[in-house]
Structure formats: structure tokens, C-alpha cells
Design a protein around this motif. Sequence first.
Motif, PDB file in Angstrom:
ATOM      1  N   ASP B 208       0.857  -1.188   0.000  1.00  0.00           N
ATOM      2  CA  ASP B 208       0.000   0.000   0.000  1.00  0.00           C
ATOM      3  C   ASP B 208       0.893   1.238   0.000  1.00  0.00           C
ATOM      4  N   ILE B 209       0.275   2.394  -0.151  1.00  0.00           N
ATOM      5  CA  ILE B 209       1.050   3.639  -0.164  1.00  0.00           C
ATOM      6  C   ILE B 209       0.974   4.359   1.178  1.00  0.00           C
ATOM      7  N   GLN B 210       0.340   3.738   2.152  1.00  0.00           N
ATOM      8  CA  GLN B 210       0.274   4.347   3.481  1.00  0.00           C
ATOM      9  C   GLN B 210       0.297   3.266   4.553  1.00  0.00           C
ATOM     10  N   GLU B 211       0.847   3.644   5.704  1.00  0.00           N
ATOM     11  CA  GLU B 211       0.836   2.750   6.858  1.00  0.00           C
ATOM     12  C   GLU B 211       0.350   3.561   8.048  1.00  0.00           C
ATOM     13  N   ASP B 212      -0.738   3.160   8.637  1.00  0.00           N
ATOM     14  CA  ASP B 212      -1.337   3.879   9.775  1.00  0.00           C
ATOM     15  C   ASP B 212      -1.552   5.362   9.468  1.00  0.00           C
ATOM     16  N   GLY B 213      -1.990   5.633   8.266  1.00  0.00           N
ATOM     17  CA  GLY B 213      -2.288   7.026   7.903  1.00  0.00           C
ATOM     18  C   GLY B 213      -1.073   7.830   7.481  1.00  0.00           C
ATOM     19  N   LYS B 214       0.117   7.225   7.587  1.00  0.00           N
ATOM     20  CA  LYS B 214       1.335   7.958   7.199  1.00  0.00           C
ATOM     21  C   LYS B 214       1.777   7.481   5.813  1.00  0.00           C
ATOM     22  N   PRO B 215       2.364   8.367   5.009  1.00  0.00           N
ATOM     23  CA  PRO B 215       2.754   7.965   3.659  1.00  0.00           C
ATOM     24  C   PRO B 215       3.868   6.924   3.677  1.00  0.00           C
ATOM     25  N   ASN B 356     -16.890  -9.216 -15.453  1.00  0.00           N
ATOM     26  CA  ASN B 356     -17.095 -10.134 -14.328  1.00  0.00           C
ATOM     27  C   ASN B 356     -16.599  -9.484 -13.034  1.00  0.00           C
ATOM     28  N   GLU B 357     -16.881 -10.127 -11.924  1.00  0.00           N
ATOM     29  CA  GLU B 357     -16.551  -9.544 -10.620  1.00  0.00           C
ATOM     30  C   GLU B 357     -15.061  -9.278 -10.453  1.00  0.00           C
ATOM     31  N   LYS B 358     -14.252 -10.243 -10.971  1.00  0.00           N
ATOM     32  CA  LYS B 358     -12.802 -10.105 -10.806  1.00  0.00           C
ATOM     33  C   LYS B 358     -12.284  -8.864 -11.538  1.00  0.00           C
ATOM     34  N   GLU B 359     -12.854  -8.634 -12.713  1.00  0.00           N
ATOM     35  CA  GLU B 359     -12.440  -7.453 -13.484  1.00  0.00           C
ATOM     36  C   GLU B 359     -12.869  -6.180 -12.764  1.00  0.00           C
ATOM     37  N   ILE B 360     -14.093  -6.195 -12.247  1.00  0.00           N
ATOM     38  CA  ILE B 360     -14.564  -4.990 -11.534  1.00  0.00           C
ATOM     39  C   ILE B 360     -13.661  -4.705 -10.335  1.00  0.00           C
ATOM     40  N   GLU B 361     -13.281  -5.777  -9.628  1.00  0.00           N
ATOM     41  CA  GLU B 361     -12.401  -5.604  -8.465  1.00  0.00           C
ATOM     42  C   GLU B 361     -11.023  -5.070  -8.861  1.00  0.00           C
ATOM     43  N   SER B 362     -10.618  -5.352 -10.094  1.00  0.00           N
ATOM     44  CA  SER B 362      -9.268  -4.934 -10.521  1.00  0.00           C
ATOM     45  C   SER B 362      -9.175  -3.422 -10.711  1.00  0.00           C
ATOM     46  N   LEU B 363     -10.327  -2.752 -10.795  1.00  0.00           N
ATOM     47  CA  LEU B 363     -10.317  -1.299 -10.990  1.00  0.00           C
ATOM     48  C   LEU B 363     -10.087  -0.640  -9.633  1.00  0.00           C
ATOM     49  N   TYR B 364      -8.827  -0.349  -9.344  1.00  0.00           N
ATOM     50  CA  TYR B 364      -8.483   0.088  -7.995  1.00  0.00           C
ATOM     51  C   TYR B 364      -8.298   1.600  -7.927  1.00  0.00           C
ATOM     52  N   ILE B 365      -9.018   2.216  -7.001  1.00  0.00           N
ATOM     53  CA  ILE B 365      -8.902   3.669  -6.808  1.00  0.00           C
ATOM     54  C   ILE B 365      -8.267   3.923  -5.439  1.00  0.00           C
ATOM     55  N   TYR B 366      -7.137   4.619  -5.412  1.00  0.00           N
ATOM     56  CA  TYR B 366      -6.515   4.977  -4.134  1.00  0.00           C
ATOM     57  C   TYR B 366      -7.341   6.086  -3.479  1.00  0.00           C
ATOM     58  N   THR B 367      -7.639   5.902  -2.210  1.00  0.00           N
ATOM     59  CA  THR B 367      -8.440   6.922  -1.515  1.00  0.00           C
ATOM     60  C   THR B 367      -7.678   7.526  -0.331  1.00  0.00           C
ATOM     61  N   TYR B 368      -6.393   7.227  -0.265  1.00  0.00           N
ATOM     62  CA  TYR B 368      -5.580   7.794   0.821  1.00  0.00           C
ATOM     63  C   TYR B 368      -5.542   9.318   0.682  1.00  0.00           C
ATOM     64  N   GLU B 369      -5.700   9.987   1.797  1.00  0.00           N
ATOM     65  CA  GLU B 369      -5.806  11.448   1.796  1.00  0.00           C
ATOM     66  C   GLU B 369      -4.661  12.135   1.033  1.00  0.00           C
ATOM     67  N   TYR B 370      -3.448  11.598   1.194  1.00  0.00           N
ATOM     68  CA  TYR B 370      -2.299  12.271   0.578  1.00  0.00           C
ATOM     69  C   TYR B 370      -1.859  11.591  -0.713  1.00  0.00           C
ATOM     70  N   TYR B 371      -2.773  10.825  -1.287  1.00  0.00           N
ATOM     71  CA  TYR B 371      -2.447  10.174  -2.560  1.00  0.00           C
ATOM     72  C   TYR B 371      -1.921  11.162  -3.616  1.00  0.00           C
ATOM     73  N   PRO B 372      -2.527  12.375  -3.761  1.00  0.00           N
ATOM     74  CA  PRO B 372      -2.033  13.274  -4.817  1.00  0.00           C
ATOM     75  C   PRO B 372      -0.541  13.588  -4.702  1.00  0.00           C
ATOM     76  N   TYR B 373      -0.043  13.767  -3.463  1.00  0.00           N
ATOM     77  CA  TYR B 373       1.387  14.049  -3.303  1.00  0.00           C
ATOM     78  C   TYR B 373       2.230  12.817  -3.689  1.00  0.00           C
ATOM     79  N   ILE B 374       1.720  11.637  -3.309  1.00  0.00           N
ATOM     80  CA  ILE B 374       2.474  10.411  -3.623  1.00  0.00           C
ATOM     81  C   ILE B 374       2.483  10.186  -5.128  1.00  0.00           C
ATOM     82  N   ALA B 375       1.345  10.392  -5.761  1.00  0.00           N
ATOM     83  CA  ALA B 375       1.281  10.227  -7.213  1.00  0.00           C
ATOM     84  C   ALA B 375       2.232  11.207  -7.897  1.00  0.00           C
TER      85      ALA B 375
END
Lengths: 292, 414
Positions: B208-215, B356-375
Motif C-alpha cells: 500500500d502507499i500508506q501505513e497507519d495514515g502515514k505515507p 465479471n466480478e474479478k475485473e470490476i475488483e481490478s479497478l483500484y482507486i486509491y483513496t488515501y488522503e495524501y495520494y495526490p502528493y504520492i502520485a
Amino acid sequence: MKKKLNLAPVFFVGPHVILFIVFILLPTIYGIYASFTKWNLMNDPVWVGLDNYKTILFDNSSTFHTQFNNGLKNTLIFVLLSVPLLIVLPLLIAVALEHKKVKGKSLIQAILYVPGLISISAGALIWLLLFNKQLGMVGNVFGSEVSWPTHQPYAWILIIIITIWGGVGGNLIIYRASISGVAQDLYESAEMDGAGPIRRFASITLPSIRFPLVYTFVMTTAGAFNVFGQPLMMTDGGPRQSTHVLMMYIRQLAFGNGESIAGMASAMAVLLGLVILLISALQYYVMNRNAA
Amino acid sequence: MLNKKWGFSAIALVLSLSTVLAGCGNDDKNNTITFWTPLTGDDGAYMDQLVKDYNATNPEIKVKHVITADMYTKVSTVLNSGKGVPDLAIIHADRVPGFVKQGQLEPMTAVTTAQPEIKEDNYLPQAWNTGNIDGTQYTVPLDIHSNVMYYNKDLLAKYGAESFLDDNVVTIDEMLSLQGKLDEGDYVVNDALLGWVILAQIQDLGGDIQEDGKPAVNTPVMKQAFENVKKINDAGLMTPFGEDGYLMFQSGNVLFSTDGTWSSTAHAGVEGLNFGVTNVYSPTPDKFTNRSSSHLFAMLKNKDRSEEKVAGIGSFLEFIRENSMEWAKAGQTVASKQVIENPEYQNYMQSFFTSNEKEIESLYIYTYEYYPYIAEAVDTYCGDIVRGNVDIDETLATMQKFVEDKIAEGTSAQ
């Protein structure tokens, strides 16, 4: 006798003064204020005094310090590479166009001026295609094997080429206008005294166009410090951020991804403004003193 | 003479004042829903059509679509001044946590109450959930736009690589198996949307891109993700650094292009390009991720938005839920289940990703608050890391600091 109140000048100058105050003076003052704050553009700014400046100038471990140093260094490289060319080339062309035997002077001038009217993004796309290794002229005609935007020194060369292409025309017009104002009898008498073309250029043309030269030098330098579009479009700051100029960092901080860091961006902008002010004043002082 | 002078002065004054005041007038501000979107590309025209279709139904309050370049900058300006805030806007998924934290989004409660069909069950789950913060729904989704991998059918056949697609997961090892087998000028994959590819690899590796809310940028998983992709480059299978890999795919020299769903329309316009679409490559056959984002309808804080307008927004969003097939033409994966379950939707290439369900699950959206800085950090440095221009450990440390410094500077203003 009753003095007649003439309001006409006020109406002519007034709109300019209003526009200057609204779009230049107030934003500048607010920008300086913002540089002393932490501000995300949405909530109210929080006063932090000189913290932003301290971080940018003295905190070696800070990303903002690194960005400012790298951005300023790259901006200075751009200024040093582009300004001499943007002064000398148009001057040489302007002098060459004064020669009696040159035909189609206006056409040549127009051809050189038109690139300056094209938006930087459109111009950059054209030049990127020309320099594209697969599709462009440079790869196919000249056999260049290099991907120019991602390798140095080619990335800088590319940026300078598009800058010169777009910038030569503006100064050229100023030089041509001022050279055409120089009295012809000066040249004729110098010619009679046996002065060659170089001597005439150095002793008559250059001193006669002193003020336009100072003006273009100062304005071109100030403009070059604000470089943004060319490196953004041509190299996106790469390779390894070696063409990442200060304005790109400032914009990214204020209007980039996520929450805005506008306070820090403002501080960087103020520092850049001070550098421009200092160098412009120095240029003006030195050139005017030498010419006096 | 005096009259003439005054005449000129009056004209000058009127012209300047009209310039300054232009745009201040807004006669129809009470009977029009102002709708801002950042859709400056071809997709803006599809949205225009959707709005036109809606207005043709003669709703009580019509919608006015305003395509706004540099929308987020303008949004911050209008929010700061409190004037000119649009009634409705489209924002990206990664902006939601930040806007909510700043208290700048209005919950969609009134809309969902008035329009009972605007509910989680009727939308792709991750698109809906990205607008849900602490149990409150702040957005209604329009689409999911994801990183996908196009393949050149002719080149796959030429190099006997069609079997790569058998399980719908092209692995890095499968790609590496083509080393030394390609003609000069041909490549296995390009570097289009490379930052998104890296962020997908992190999910594939279980990180993941965060651990306990920290980047968490400088991590073994991030390093592994970069090294995996770098292997492809080091084997000479990735299009050269600085080359336009997108164009090279269109010119038929690249087997795979890790681009966006929205590029399918442009690829379809290339004569002779025989292409299909599959999932972005993965280090393991067991998992695949297509890094995604989402366009979301949101109401920015605006004290002037009347109840009638909110009701009008509800009607418009319900219309979009039922009628956004038009949006599929823009190459996007429509969020409304009613649309994607319509047989007509199968005509669009991106329907693969909801097949199918597996394909739908593959569409992953990061929702971490500081995702824009990490991206931003990943995008800034990924090219040089993957091409081996910089030391990976050193650069990961720089990236971590980059994100931490920005977070410290941004949030301490609160």
C-alpha cells in the motif's frame, strides 16, 4: 479667472490605473503577504513570519530548499544561454537587413516575427515532432540517434532553439525601428572618412541605439527569468530535473496536485522577483554608466 | 469641442468598465444549474451532449455546462471568495478526502433522499465508495477511468505471444520471455502512464502507499515494484526513454501499451491498427490491478444554492444514471450499473473491465488522503528510476521526504 477643470486625461489614464491596481499592485501586495503565511488557497492564510524563507534558504534537508536551489540554478542556466543569443542575433539580423542590397526586408522581418505570435504549446508540439527520433526531421534527415528531450545537453539545446525561434522577432523589430532612426548623414560622413562597416557599427549604430539596447537587455533578462512554457512542454523538467526551472516548482506547489502549498510558492516567487529586480537594476546601472 | 472630448472620455470609460464588469451579470442564476467540469478534451463534447439531452426533457431548472480549464485553481478561488461557486461540479476521486477535510463539499444527502435510485447498489462499488467519508456520501459517480493495457493482435501473432492472454493476466515473466526475439524497432511495452503502472504493481505485490495514515513511499514493496518494471527496460523490451511510446504503439511497433480506457477511441481511428484490450501487466498470475480514478459529481459549499436547485441537480444525476450510454463513447467505464448492464454497452471496448466480478475488483482507486502528493512523487521520479538513471534507494528516500514535507506544509495551516 475661473480655472477650467479638464477631466479628459483622467478618463484616459484612469482605466489603466484601475487595471494596474486591480490586476498588478493588489495581487503583488497580497502575494508578498501570502509569502509570510501557510495557505492552501481555500482557508484563511495563517501567519508564520519568516518560516517559509528560512526553510527555502537555510534548511538543507527540506525538499523546498532543494527545489528552490535546483530551480534557480536551472533558471540561471537558461538566462545565461538564451539572453546573449536573444540580444546578439536580432541585432545582427537588424543590421544585416539595413544593407541596401537586401531585398524583401519586410517579408524577412515578418517571417522572423510570426513565431513569436504562436502559442508556446503549439510551437513546442511542432518542434517536438521535428526532433522526434522516429518521426522527425532530425532523426530521419540528419540521422540523430538521440532522444533529445531526455538527454543532456540536447534537452537544453532543444529549449534554447525554440526560445530563439520564438523570441528573435520581438527584439528585431525594436532594433530595426531604432536603427532606422539613426541619421544617415552620420554614416555618409563616416564612410567619406574611410570608416569600414564594423567601425560604423561600433561607433555610430551601437551608441545611437543605446537606450533600446539597455531596454531589450533588461526586459529580455527579466523575461528569461520567468521561463516556464518551454521546459514544461519540451522536457517536462527532465532528464533528472535538470531543466526543471523555478517557475515550474512555484506553479506545482501552488496549483499542483492535492492541497495547495501557496505560502511556500509565494515565498519562492518573491525571492525570484527579488533576483530579477536586483539583476535588472544592476544591468541598467552598469550599461547606463558605461554608455555615459 | 468640449462635447467631443467628453464623448471620447465617456467611450473610454464605458469600454474599460464593461471590460472589468463583464461576466458579473448573471440574470439566469436562479433558474440555471451551473455545472463546471474539467473535461477539456473530446470528453467535454460528450458531456455537452448529455447536458443537451437532459435539457431537451424540459426540466424545471436547466443545466449549463461550463468546461473549465485549470478547474481546481478556479475552484479554490471561488471557494475562497464565496462568490461564483458552481452549483454542481465534476471532481476527481483523489480530491474528495482533501475537499471534505477542508469542509468544502456538501453532502449528497438531499439528492439521495429525493432520488431513491441514486444509491450504492446502482453504481460500481468502488466508484460509489470513493465519495463516502465516515459514512457520509459526498459524491455521485459518473465513471471509472482506468489504466488498461492495449495489445497489438498482429504483433502477438507474429511473435507467438497470443497465449499470454489466455488467463487475461500478462505477467512480467511472460514479457521477459520475448527477450532477443523481437525485430529491430519492435518493443514489448511502452511507458505510457508509467506512474499508474507502478501504483498498480504495489497492489499486485500486496502493498500500500500508506501505513497507519502515514505515507509509505520508501518501502520494500515500492522498491520491488520499480525493480520489476525496470527488469523489462533492462532487457531492452521497453520503448526507449524519451520516445513517444503511445505513437509507437499506434504505428504498430509495440506489442502492449499501458494507456487509459479513454485512448480506445483514438486507437480506433488509426487505420490498420488491429488491437484489443486487457489488464495491465502484473508480477504474478494470481493478481492484477488496473489503477483507476473516477469522475464524480459533487456540490461545493455554496450558501446560495436553493432547495429547488438541489432538487434539479437530483433530477439531472438521475437522468445521467439512466442515460449515460453517451459517456461510454468517450471510452470511459460508466459507473451506473443500469448502463453497463445494457447489452448496447458491450459494443464498447471498456466493457471488458466490467465483464465479471474479478475485473470490476481490478479497478483500484486509491483513496488515501495524501495520494495526490504520492502520485506526484511517483510521476516525477519513475521515468529516471525505471531507466536506471538514478540510484533507486537514494531516490526512494528523496520521494519519501518530498511527500512528508508537502504534508507538513499543507496541513499545518489548519
